[in-house]
Design an enzyme around this catalytic site. Structure first.
Site, PDB file in Angstrom:
ATOM      1  CD  GLU A 190      11.415 -12.144  -7.067  1.00  0.00           C
ATOM      2  OE1 GLU A 190      11.151 -11.696  -6.107  1.00  0.00           O
ATOM      3  OE2 GLU A 190      12.843 -11.659  -7.389  1.00  0.00           O
ATOM      4  CB  CYS A 247      -0.914  -0.053   1.284  1.00  0.00           C
ATOM      5  SG  CYS A 247      -1.975  -1.316   1.366  1.00  0.00           S
ATOM      6  CD1 TRP A 297      -0.143  -6.079  -3.553  1.00  0.00           C
ATOM      7  CD2 TRP A 297       0.161  -6.501  -1.267  1.00  0.00           C
ATOM      8  NE1 TRP A 297       0.518  -7.048  -3.434  1.00  0.00           N
ATOM      9  CE2 TRP A 297       0.817  -7.729  -1.969  1.00  0.00           C
ATOM     10  CE3 TRP A 297       0.420  -6.573   0.081  1.00  0.00           C
ATOM     11  CZ2 TRP A 297       1.357  -8.720  -1.363  1.00  0.00           C
ATOM     12  CZ3 TRP A 297       1.060  -7.858   0.492  1.00  0.00           C
ATOM     13  CH2 TRP A 297       1.564  -8.692  -0.259  1.00  0.00           C
ATOM     14  CE  LYS A 341      12.405  -2.782  -4.643  1.00  0.00           C
ATOM     15  NZ  LYS A 341      13.375  -3.829  -5.088  1.00  0.00           N
ATOM     16  CE  LYS A 390      15.604 -11.476  -8.380  1.00  0.00           C
ATOM     17  NZ  LYS A 390      15.905 -10.919  -7.078  1.00  0.00           N
ATOM     18  CG  HIS A 425      21.164 -36.248  -0.906  1.00  0.00           C
ATOM     19  ND1 HIS A 425      21.287 -37.528  -0.516  1.00  0.00           N
ATOM     20  CD2 HIS A 425      22.163 -35.549  -1.239  1.00  0.00           C
ATOM     21  CE1 HIS A 425      22.528 -37.516  -0.029  1.00  0.00           C
ATOM     22  NE2 HIS A 425      23.143 -36.488  -0.633  1.00  0.00           N
ATOM     23  CD  GLU A 464      18.716 -12.911  -5.888  1.00  0.00           C
ATOM     24  OE1 GLU A 464      18.010 -13.316  -4.852  1.00  0.00           O
ATOM     25  OE2 GLU A 464      18.301 -11.794  -6.540  1.00  0.00           O
ATOM     26  NE  ARG A 522       4.724   1.735  -1.099  1.00  0.00           N
ATOM     27  CZ  ARG A 522       5.303   1.944  -0.011  1.00  0.00           C
ATOM     28  NH1 ARG A 522       6.362   2.458   0.011  1.00  0.00           N
ATOM     29  NH2 ARG A 522       4.920   1.477   1.063  1.00  0.00           N
ATOM     30  CG  ASN A 536       0.224   2.522   3.573  1.00  0.00           C
ATOM     31  OD1 ASN A 536      -0.776   2.213   3.025  1.00  0.00           O
ATOM     32  ND2 ASN A 536       1.204   2.965   3.290  1.00  0.00           N
ATOM     33  N   GLY A 537      -0.784  -0.596   6.739  1.00  0.00           N
ATOM     34  CA  GLY A 537      -0.358  -1.571   8.091  1.00  0.00           C
ATOM     35  C   GLY A 537      -1.715  -2.485   8.237  1.00  0.00           C
TER      36      GLY A 537
HETATM   37  C1  F6R Z   1      13.205 -10.605  -4.470  1.00  0.00           C
HETATM   38  C2  F6R Z   1      12.642  -9.454  -3.683  1.00  0.00           C
HETATM   39  C3  F6R Z   1      12.173  -9.790  -2.072  1.00  0.00           C
HETATM   40  C4  F6R Z   1      12.810  -8.991  -1.010  1.00  0.00           C
HETATM   41  C5  F6R Z   1      12.457  -9.398   0.206  1.00  0.00           C
HETATM   42  C6  F6R Z   1      12.960  -8.388   1.469  1.00  0.00           C
HETATM   43  O1  F6R Z   1      13.683  -9.804  -5.660  1.00  0.00           O
HETATM   44  O2  F6R Z   1      12.604  -8.324  -4.085  1.00  0.00           O
HETATM   45  O3  F6R Z   1      12.525 -11.175  -1.945  1.00  0.00           O
HETATM   46  O4  F6R Z   1      14.377  -9.160  -1.393  1.00  0.00           O
HETATM   47  O5  F6R Z   1      10.960  -8.811   0.396  1.00  0.00           O
HETATM   48  O6  F6R Z   1      12.899  -7.073   1.205  1.00  0.00           O
HETATM   49  P1  F6R Z   1      13.970  -6.267   1.802  1.00  0.00           P
HETATM   50  O7  F6R Z   1      15.286  -6.343   1.392  1.00  0.00           O
HETATM   51  O8  F6R Z   1      13.430  -4.540   1.402  1.00  0.00           O
HETATM   52  O9  F6R Z   1      13.756  -6.295   3.311  1.00  0.00           O
END
Ligand code: F6R
Length: 612
Positions: A492, A2, A74, A607, A489, A508, A485, A27, A100-101
């Site tokens: 996502e 949000c 959101w 985000k 990626k 395994h 990672e 976001r 927000n929250g």
């Molecule tokens: C992956 C991604 C999320 C963030 C996670 C932590 O591409 O963007 O997995 O890494 O939500 O976010 P931060 O680093 O802001 O605590």
């Protein structure tokens, strides 16, 4: 997640609110809405979908008001719909708010309010707040009503509220959800995120938890929950509008991948570029006040989520190997509910790009309660985690707009490497070793530039595998987290199934999945576990699996096993993750783009995850 924007000033409010909402789009959200006050009347408009939908609904209607609040939602409580979108109102249509929250005791409060004949329209927790304020507003003024309502609330909030009965003001309040007040010329802008303020002013105030501000066109007053006025420092916002734009790239994600040499350079500047002494110690101002405490640390626990968690895993290898400190890495969401054994010789490191991730913040608070030293590796200056940790180092990544984390990753690794050097030098690390790491770190931006030049070649490989529906990513030691990672990626932004595994673990279980349609991506630079990776590769080959290898330049042997090879330059083993991650980011990017997806705003993702 949000987003909130509010405006009070001399300009027409609707275009400003819409522009602010657009800045908050990155976001992630599923609906948007706004309320404006004009001539003592409040008009509220909401739409499911993008801000453009809201704009369409407003059409050519001309609103003359210059006070208003707006929101991108959101969904957490109740599906995306007009009813559930913010702003939410009270029974009489006097009070409207954006939130927000999460209000944890909303069911309880709802029952009490229903007994008092309040009617609810939405399924949200947020709507409760409007009714609760309405209840107090029967006897008290606007601000006091907000204060009294907030005393009954359990949970987190960033709030902006307007009231027809006192139409010349906006009241904002914060507890656990970021809120910033921008101070412009004859105008004030309120937002949950600096990106919605940057085009108006560079003078900002970060509200702290438990603070409430009353804003009119003539000024503002900030007080605590007990209604005692607090004086706040005005900070300078140093993000430019250009920094929030794509800079000629097709997507923020690609721009941010290509920014990595520069942001690493920024992170090196002044820290190891010019050593002040012969100690070969990085200069880390944020840790200076606790240097003595750090000497006593016997155990480190890193808490983080997502990509930040994976950088923590790389940090674990670095800190144990070079600083000799036992280190664990834990998902923040798990740590917060565990009963960790902590004491004053334990340091908890929170890693977070946004500095607002709810689980990471909760983990830090839990650790603080138990007396541990809390440290932050955070990008966003002034964010909650940055402010609540005892000490820390900023990653200096700049704004990361693409929802999938890219450039924040190597900058987190950089801080972890610098901390390893510092903690290592406090212990057994030799002057020579520290110098070696620092010399090689200085070379990293240049090495990444070399890999970025191969982007066309990587694009070609990504297209070659476009029909794959699954990928297995494997690596060992420092590059095991990079396998995780890489898999995250591609999941996502391309919505294909991918799994990250340590190479040795493959046999395994996951190897059962392998056939000619299930390619594997091996991260296998020439390091201490190279031979082990090669054995894993042979096992895949024997089962007809296709292999893409990330290998060290000059490795010809790999060509006998891999179907495709992306070469990376040689560096110290502990620093290979800085460069091995780059081809995987590019591979995921080109794969997602080739599939036709909006890689900057992947579905279902946000985000900054400020709810649990
Ligand atoms: C992956 C991604 C999320 C963030 C996670 C932590 O591409 O963007 O997995 O890494 O939500 O976010 P931060 O680093 O802001 O605590």
């Amino acid at each position: 997640m949000c987003g909130i924007i509010g405006y009070i000033g001399k300009q027409k409010v609707v275009p400003i609110l819409l522009e602010g909402l657009k800045q908050l789009e990155y976001r992630g959200y599923d609906s948007a809405g706004l309320s404006v006050i004009n001539n003592g009347k409040i008009t509220t408009i909401k739409a499911v979908g993008k801000v453009a939908e809201l704009q369409n609904k407003i059409g050519s209607r001309d609103f003359l008001g210059n006070i208003g609040i707006a929101h991108t939602r959101w969904a957490t409580h109740g599906k995306p719909s007009d009813k559930n979108s913010h702003p939410h109102g009270d029974c009489e249509g006097n009070i409207f708010l954006v939130h927000n929250g999460i209000i944890e005791n909303y069911q309880e409060l709802k029952k009490i309010l229903q007994k008092k004949k309040h009617k609810f329209i939405s399924e949200t927790d947020s709507e409760i707040l409007a009714h609760l304020i309405e209840e107090f507003n029967k006897k008290l003024d606007f601000k006091k009503s907000v204060l009294e309502a907030l005393k009954l609330v359990r949970g987190t909030y960033g709030l902006a509220i307007i009231n027809k009965k006192e139409p010349e003001k906006i009241i904002i309040a914060r507890n656990g959800s970021p809120l910033i007040l921008g101070i412009g010329k004859d105008e004030f802008i309120v937002a949950s995120d600096a990106s919605a303020i940057v085009r108006h002013t560079d003078k900002i105030i970060y509200l702290d938890d438990g603070e409430i501000a009353e804003i009119t066109s003539g000024g503002f007053e900030i007080s605590n929950i007990k209604n005692k006025i607090v004086s706040k420092e005005i900070s300078k916002l140093d993000w430019t509008i250009e920094e929030s734009k794509k800079g000629g790239f097709d997507h923020f994600m690609l721009k941010e991948i290509f920014e990595q040499p520069e942001v690493i350079q920024n992170g090196l500047r002044g820290r190891i570029e010019h050593f002040l002494s012969e100690d070969n110690l990085p200069i880390l101002g944020g840790l200076r006040p606790i240097e003595k405490k750090l000497r006593k640390i016997k155990k480190i626990i890193i808490v983080a989520c997502g990509t930040s968690y994976y950088s923590g895993l790389v940090g674990e290898y670095m800190l144990e190997e070079y600083a000799g400190i036992p280190t664990e890495v834990e998902y923040a969401s798990e740590f917060r509910y565990r009963k960790p054994i902590l004491n004053d010789t334990t340091a908890i490191i929170a890693i977070s790009q946004s500095g607002e991730t709810a689980d990471t913040l909760a983990a830090i608070r839990e650790a603080k309660n138990k007396g541990a030293l809390t440290l932050g590796i955070v990008n966003v200056v002034g964010s909650t985690i940055a402010r609540e940790t005892d000490a820390g180092t900023h990653t200096l990544t700049g704004p990361e707009i693409g929802v999938a984390a890219t450039k924040s990753f190597p900058t987190q690794l950089l801080v972890l490497a610098l901390w390893t050097m510092m903690l290592g030098r406090q212990r057994e690390m030799s002057n020579v070793m520290s110098k070696r790491i620092s010399e090689e770190l200085k070379n990293i931006p240049h090495l990444i530039e070399g890999i970025l030049k191969k982007s066309k070649e990587i694009k070609k490989i990504a297209k070659k595998y476009i029909s794959a529906k699954d990928f297995l990513y494997v690596g060992r030691k420092y590059n095991f987290p990079i396998a995780l990672e890489g898999a995250l990626k591609i999941k996502e932004i391309s919505y294909v199934h991918a799994e990250g595994y340590p190479t040795g673990e493959m046999k395994h279980g996951p190897i059962a999945l392998i056939d000619s349609n299930f390619p594997s991506i091996f991260i296998c630079p020439k390091d201490s576990v190279y031979e082990k990776n090669i054995s894993g590769m042979q096992e895949i080959k024997a089962r007809g699996g296709k292999i893409i290898a990330i290998a060290t330049e000059g490795d010809k042997e790999i060509l006998k096993l891999a179907d495709d090879v992306i070469y990376i330059p040689k560096t110290l083993e502990m620093l290979t993750p800085f460069i091995s991650v780059i081809p995987l980011q590019l591979f995921a990017y080109y794969f997602g783009v080739a599939k036709g997806y909006d890689v900057d705003k992947p579905r279902n993702l946000a985000k900054s995850v400020t709810v649990e």
